[in-house]
Design an enzyme around this catalytic site. Structure first.
Site, PDB file in Angstrom:
ATOM      1  CB  ALA A   1      -0.914   0.003   1.230  1.00 35.11           C
ATOM      2  N   GLY A   2       2.178   1.086   0.027  1.00 35.14           N
ATOM      3  CA  GLY A   2       3.076   2.242   0.106  1.00 35.14           C
ATOM      4  C   GLY A   2       3.356   2.853  -1.257  1.00 35.14           C
TER       5      GLY A   2
ATOM      6  CB  ILE B   1       8.142   1.545  -4.161  1.00 35.49           C
ATOM      7  CG1 ILE B   1       9.110   2.741  -4.070  1.00 35.49           C
ATOM      8  CG2 ILE B   1       8.621   0.541  -5.218  1.00 35.49           C
ATOM      9  CD1 ILE B   1      10.529   2.388  -3.646  1.00 35.49           C
ATOM     10  N   GLY B   2       5.235   0.293  -3.618  1.00 37.19           N
ATOM     11  CA  GLY B   2       4.378  -0.896  -3.724  1.00 37.19           C
ATOM     12  C   GLY B   2       3.138  -0.653  -4.561  1.00 37.19           C
TER      13      GLY B   2
ATOM     14  CB  VAL C   1       5.972  -7.746   7.454  1.00 33.92           C
ATOM     15  CG1 VAL C   1       6.979  -6.857   8.165  1.00 33.92           C
ATOM     16  CG2 VAL C   1       6.663  -8.743   6.558  1.00 33.92           C
TER      17      VAL C   1
ATOM     18  CG  LEU D   1       8.188  -3.495  -2.164  1.00 35.74           C
ATOM     19  CD1 LEU D   1       7.245  -2.581  -2.949  1.00 35.74           C
ATOM     20  CD2 LEU D   1       9.606  -3.298  -2.689  1.00 35.74           C
TER      21      LEU D   1
ATOM     22  CE1 TYR E   1      15.403   2.021   5.019  1.00 39.76           C
ATOM     23  CE2 TYR E   1      17.336   2.964   3.959  1.00 39.76           C
ATOM     24  CZ  TYR E   1      16.088   2.372   3.871  1.00 39.76           C
ATOM     25  OH  TYR E   1      15.532   2.141   2.638  1.00 39.76           O
TER      26      TYR E   1
HETATM   27  P1  NAD Z   1       6.675   3.536   2.013  1.00 37.23           P
HETATM   28  O1  NAD Z   1       6.845   3.939   3.438  1.00 37.23           O
HETATM   29  O2  NAD Z   1       5.826   4.367   1.129  1.00 37.23           O
HETATM   30  O3  NAD Z   1       6.148   2.044   1.925  1.00 37.23           O
HETATM   31  C1  NAD Z   1       6.405   1.072   2.898  1.00 37.23           C
HETATM   32  C2  NAD Z   1       5.093   0.360   3.210  1.00 37.23           C
HETATM   33  O4  NAD Z   1       5.370  -0.650   4.179  1.00 37.23           O
HETATM   34  C3  NAD Z   1       4.040   1.289   3.809  1.00 37.23           C
HETATM   35  O5  NAD Z   1       2.811   1.176   3.118  1.00 37.23           O
HETATM   36  C4  NAD Z   1       3.910   0.842   5.256  1.00 37.23           C
HETATM   37  O6  NAD Z   1       2.597   0.984   5.762  1.00 37.23           O
HETATM   38  C5  NAD Z   1       4.332  -0.618   5.140  1.00 37.23           C
HETATM   39  N1  NAD Z   1       4.867  -1.136   6.413  1.00 37.23           N
HETATM   40  C6  NAD Z   1       5.715  -0.520   7.267  1.00 37.23           C
HETATM   41  N2  NAD Z   1       5.938  -1.298   8.322  1.00 37.23           N
HETATM   42  C7  NAD Z   1       5.219  -2.436   8.136  1.00 37.23           C
HETATM   43  C8  NAD Z   1       5.006  -3.600   8.896  1.00 37.23           C
HETATM   44  N3  NAD Z   1       5.601  -3.768  10.094  1.00 37.23           N
HETATM   45  N4  NAD Z   1       4.208  -4.570   8.407  1.00 37.23           N
HETATM   46  C9  NAD Z   1       3.587  -4.404   7.207  1.00 37.23           C
HETATM   47  N5  NAD Z   1       3.727  -3.299   6.445  1.00 37.23           N
HETATM   48  C10 NAD Z   1       4.541  -2.334   6.910  1.00 37.23           C
HETATM   49  O7  NAD Z   1       8.162   3.406   1.445  1.00 37.23           O
HETATM   50  P2  NAD Z   1       8.678   3.144  -0.036  1.00 37.23           P
HETATM   51  O8  NAD Z   1       9.478   4.330  -0.421  1.00 37.23           O
HETATM   52  O9  NAD Z   1       7.575   2.675  -0.904  1.00 37.23           O
HETATM   53  O10 NAD Z   1       9.704   1.966   0.214  1.00 37.23           O
HETATM   54  C11 NAD Z   1       9.427   0.625  -0.148  1.00 37.23           C
HETATM   55  C12 NAD Z   1      10.707  -0.194   0.025  1.00 37.23           C
HETATM   56  O11 NAD Z   1      11.725   0.299  -0.827  1.00 37.23           O
HETATM   57  C13 NAD Z   1      11.292  -0.196   1.425  1.00 37.23           C
HETATM   58  O12 NAD Z   1      11.790  -1.488   1.681  1.00 37.23           O
HETATM   59  C14 NAD Z   1      12.451   0.782   1.335  1.00 37.23           C
HETATM   60  O13 NAD Z   1      13.458   0.483   2.271  1.00 37.23           O
HETATM   61  C15 NAD Z   1      12.917   0.536  -0.078  1.00 37.23           C
HETATM   62  N6  NAD Z   1      13.634   1.660  -0.688  1.00 37.23           N
HETATM   63  C16 NAD Z   1      12.997   2.844  -0.895  1.00 37.23           C
HETATM   64  C17 NAD Z   1      13.694   3.898  -1.507  1.00 37.23           C
HETATM   65  C18 NAD Z   1      13.088   5.230  -1.744  1.00 37.23           C
HETATM   66  O14 NAD Z   1      13.833   6.126  -2.166  1.00 37.23           O
HETATM   67  N7  NAD Z   1      11.800   5.422  -1.555  1.00 37.23           N
HETATM   68  C19 NAD Z   1      15.019   3.688  -1.898  1.00 37.23           C
HETATM   69  C20 NAD Z   1      15.634   2.481  -1.598  1.00 37.23           C
HETATM   70  C21 NAD Z   1      14.926   1.445  -1.033  1.00 37.23           C
HETATM   71  C1  UD1 Z   2      16.453   7.565   0.776  1.00 35.76           C
HETATM   72  C2  UD1 Z   2      15.301   6.777   1.339  1.00 35.76           C
HETATM   73  C3  UD1 Z   2      15.760   5.422   1.769  1.00 35.76           C
HETATM   74  C4  UD1 Z   2      16.412   4.758   0.602  1.00 35.76           C
HETATM   75  C5  UD1 Z   2      17.528   5.630   0.037  1.00 35.76           C
HETATM   76  C6  UD1 Z   2      18.057   4.996  -1.216  1.00 35.76           C
HETATM   77  C7  UD1 Z   2      13.509   7.820   2.509  1.00 35.76           C
HETATM   78  C8  UD1 Z   2      13.094   8.404   3.785  1.00 35.76           C
HETATM   79  N1  UD1 Z   2      14.776   7.425   2.489  1.00 35.76           N
HETATM   80  O1  UD1 Z   2      17.459   7.806   1.785  1.00 35.76           O
HETATM   81  O2  UD1 Z   2      14.651   4.644   2.195  1.00 35.76           O
HETATM   82  O3  UD1 Z   2      16.913   3.512   0.947  1.00 35.76           O
HETATM   83  O4  UD1 Z   2      16.984   6.898  -0.301  1.00 35.76           O
HETATM   84  O5  UD1 Z   2      18.594   5.855  -2.067  1.00 35.76           O
HETATM   85  O6  UD1 Z   2      12.768   7.723   1.543  1.00 35.76           O
HETATM   86  N2  UD1 Z   2      18.181  16.286   2.730  1.00 35.76           N
HETATM   87  C9  UD1 Z   2      18.099  17.666   2.808  1.00 35.76           C
HETATM   88  N3  UD1 Z   2      17.004  18.202   3.393  1.00 35.76           N
HETATM   89  C10 UD1 Z   2      15.994  17.458   3.911  1.00 35.76           C
HETATM   90  C11 UD1 Z   2      16.087  16.045   3.829  1.00 35.76           C
HETATM   91  C12 UD1 Z   2      17.195  15.500   3.225  1.00 35.76           C
HETATM   92  O7  UD1 Z   2      18.987  18.385   2.369  1.00 35.76           O
HETATM   93  O8  UD1 Z   2      15.036  18.028   4.415  1.00 35.76           O
HETATM   94  C13 UD1 Z   2      19.366  15.698   2.082  1.00 35.76           C
HETATM   95  C14 UD1 Z   2      20.025  14.647   2.938  1.00 35.76           C
HETATM   96  O9  UD1 Z   2      20.952  15.244   3.795  1.00 35.76           O
HETATM   97  C15 UD1 Z   2      20.691  13.790   1.876  1.00 35.76           C
HETATM   98  C16 UD1 Z   2      19.749  13.898   0.672  1.00 35.76           C
HETATM   99  O10 UD1 Z   2      18.943  15.038   0.903  1.00 35.76           O
HETATM  100  O11 UD1 Z   2      21.931  14.336   1.546  1.00 35.76           O
HETATM  101  C17 UD1 Z   2      18.842  12.701   0.487  1.00 35.76           C
HETATM  102  O12 UD1 Z   2      18.129  12.449   1.699  1.00 35.76           O
HETATM  103  P1  UD1 Z   2      16.889  11.421   1.777  1.00 35.76           P
HETATM  104  O13 UD1 Z   2      15.857  11.741   0.794  1.00 35.76           O
HETATM  105  O14 UD1 Z   2      16.497  11.291   3.213  1.00 35.76           O
HETATM  106  O15 UD1 Z   2      17.518  10.131   1.166  1.00 35.76           O
HETATM  107  P2  UD1 Z   2      18.490   9.071   1.641  1.00 35.76           P
HETATM  108  O16 UD1 Z   2      19.053   9.315   2.983  1.00 35.76           O
HETATM  109  O17 UD1 Z   2      19.426   8.946   0.507  1.00 35.76           O
END
Ligand code: NAD
Ligand code: UD1
Length: 371
Positions: free
Chosen positions: A11-12, A14-15, A61, A80, A182
């Site tokens: 439901a998130g 990326i998902g 999960v 995810l 993390y």
């Molecule tokens: P998101 O927070 O939008 O999605 C995560 C989902 O997981 C949410 O819907 C949340 O409700 C659910 N969740 C959290 N805890 C849970 C639990 N205990 N049981 C069941 N569901 C749970 O985040 P996203 O950005 O969609 O990230 C998805 C995945 O991709 C994560 O594993 C994250 O680490 C990874 N990821 C994201 C990024 C990014 O830039 N967004 C980059 C690298 C990796």
């Molecule tokens: C993000 C994701 C993480 C994922 C990773 C992979 C989130 C919360 N984090 O982490 O799940 O695994 O990408 O690439 O989605 N910054 C600012 N101002 C702000 C917030 C951040 O300048 O208000 C800067 C940070 O210092 C950093 C950069 O922006 O240098 C990226 O930060 P952020 O979006 O939190 O990403 P990651 O830490 O790379």
């Protein structure tokens, strides 16, 4: 009958895009998600953007019974579900380790009992710590780090013996060097999935997503990715708050490309047992994306506020070498940053985010995690 894919965390951000991608390619889709209030708001309701055809199991999960019920009938799994905030992970250590590590362990115990055709796990570029660098003499350097003293003095760029370094694209064989709780949990998730897949005979693939952006990235969640945070600031007529000097580089990849990479990893066997970067292959500075987003949201007069502060756990530069994804998955990014930011801005215009970023920064400040 079409094959069923279970997406944990479906439901998130990326998902839900992955669900759309899979439905469009003829799959049946289930999701297991606890509708975490930090992501989905206090009402914790099924998000309206989640396609009606997705069979949603509301559950955690970490709960073996919920996981067993959700995996029943699914032939392929994309894992995810995770807690995702780098800064927040530095003080909610137990929660991050619990959801990410234990959640993965529970899933794997359920899968050990019923072999699936494929498990794809979301890892992260954060497992690298600093990305790869090149020294002045041309040699590659994979061990860059920044000392507390250097950061305290505002020296943001990593050096080697005082010599400057140039950031270059990071390949998968760069040694992991997690610099946040993390990141460490993401590394554990990928190792656990690859190891269990090998032991129990189900193919597994770990995708290291880079900084993913796009519609549906909850802008009122103050612990989410930087572009959503900047959007929440701008839409409330406040300047984006840029850490360090804003010249840190990241690889911003459209969520559509990430969703496609997940589908490709589910479908092809060449990447089984491997870790694969999923990025755009392009580097952008945080300051630049802040300015571009302000322009696209019709607020060019709002300049980013550069704080000169460092968030503990942050690395300076990392962007993807995507050669392996091209070769093994047949992946190539299809959305460039201009088009992706335009799509994001169009979606944001319909949103009314609450800007809670100051509160989130205070949480870090009060614990000495922002200096
Ligand atoms: P998101 O927070 O939008 O999605 C995560 C989902 O997981 C949410 O819907 C949340 O409700 C659910 N969740 C959290 N805890 C849970 C639990 N205990 N049981 C069941 N569901 C749970 O985040 P996203 O950005 O969609 O990230 C998805 C995945 O991709 C994560 O594993 C994250 O680490 C990874 N990821 C994201 C990024 C990014 O830039 N967004 C980059 C690298 C990796
Ligand atoms: C993000 C994701 C993480 C994922 C990773 C992979 C989130 C919360 N984090 O982490 O799940 O695994 O990408 O690439 O989605 N910054 C600012 N101002 C702000 C917030 C951040 O300048 O208000 C800067 C940070 O210092 C950093 C950069 O922006 O240098 C990226 O930060 P952020 O979006 O939190 O990403 P990651 O830490 O790379």
């Amino acid at each position: 009958m079409s094959e069923r894919v279970l997406i944990t965390g479906g439901a998130g951000f990326i998902g839900s895009h992955l669900a759309d991608e899979l439905l469009a390619h003829g799959y049946a889709v289930s999701a297991l998600d606890n509708l975490s209030p930090q992501v989905h708001g206090p009402a914790a309701q099924r998000p309206p953007y989640l396609d009606d055809r997705v069979e949603l199991h509301v559950g955690d999960v970490r709960d073996p019974a919920a996981v067993r019920a959700a995996v029943t009938g699914a032939e392929r799994i994309v894992h995810l579900a995770a807690a995702v905030g780098v800064g927040q992970s530095m003080y909610r250590i137990r929660e991050y380790t619990d959801v990410n590590n234990l959640g993965t362990a529970v899933l794997l115990e359920a899968l050990a009992a019923r072999r699936v055709k494929k498990l794809v796990v979301a890892s992260s570029m954060s497992v690298y710590g600093e990305g790869r660098y090149r020294a002045r003499d041309g040699s590659l350097y994979d061990y860059a780090q920044r000392s507390a003293e250097a950061l305290g003095g505002g020296s943001w760029e990593p050096t080697r013996g005082g010599e400057p370094l140039e950031a270059v694209a990071t390949p998968e064989h760069k040694q992991p060097a997690a610099s946040s709780v993390y990141a460490l949990s993401k590394h554990d998730q990928e190792r656990l999935c690859l190891l269990a897949g090998k032991a129990y005979g189900f193919p597994s693939v770990a995708l290291r997503f880079f900084n993913t952006y796009g519609p549906r990235q909850a802008p009122s969640n103050p612990y989410t990715g930087v572009l959503a945070l900047f959007a929440a600031r701008l839409l409330n007529d406040r300047p984006p708050t840029v850490f360090e000097d804003g010249n840190q580089k990241r690889d911003f990849v459209s969520v559509h490309d990430v969703a496609r990479a997940c589908r490709l990893a589910l479908e092809c066997d060449d990447a089984d047992g491997e870790v694969v970067n999923v990025g755009s292959g392009q580097a952008s500075t945080v300051h630049d994306v802040a300015r571009r987003l302000a322009r696209l949201l019709g607020k060019p007069e709002i300049s980013p506020e550069v704080t000169g502060k460092h968030r503990t756990g942050d690395i300076r530069h990392c962007f993807a070498d995507i050669t392996r994804a091209r070769q093994l998955l047949g992946y190539s990014p299809s959305v460039n940053l201009d088009a992706g930011l335009r799509e994001l801005a169009a979606w944001l215009r319909g949103q009314r985010p609450v800007d809670l970023s100051e509160q989130a920064r205070e949480e870090l400040d009060s614990r000495g995690l922002m200096s």
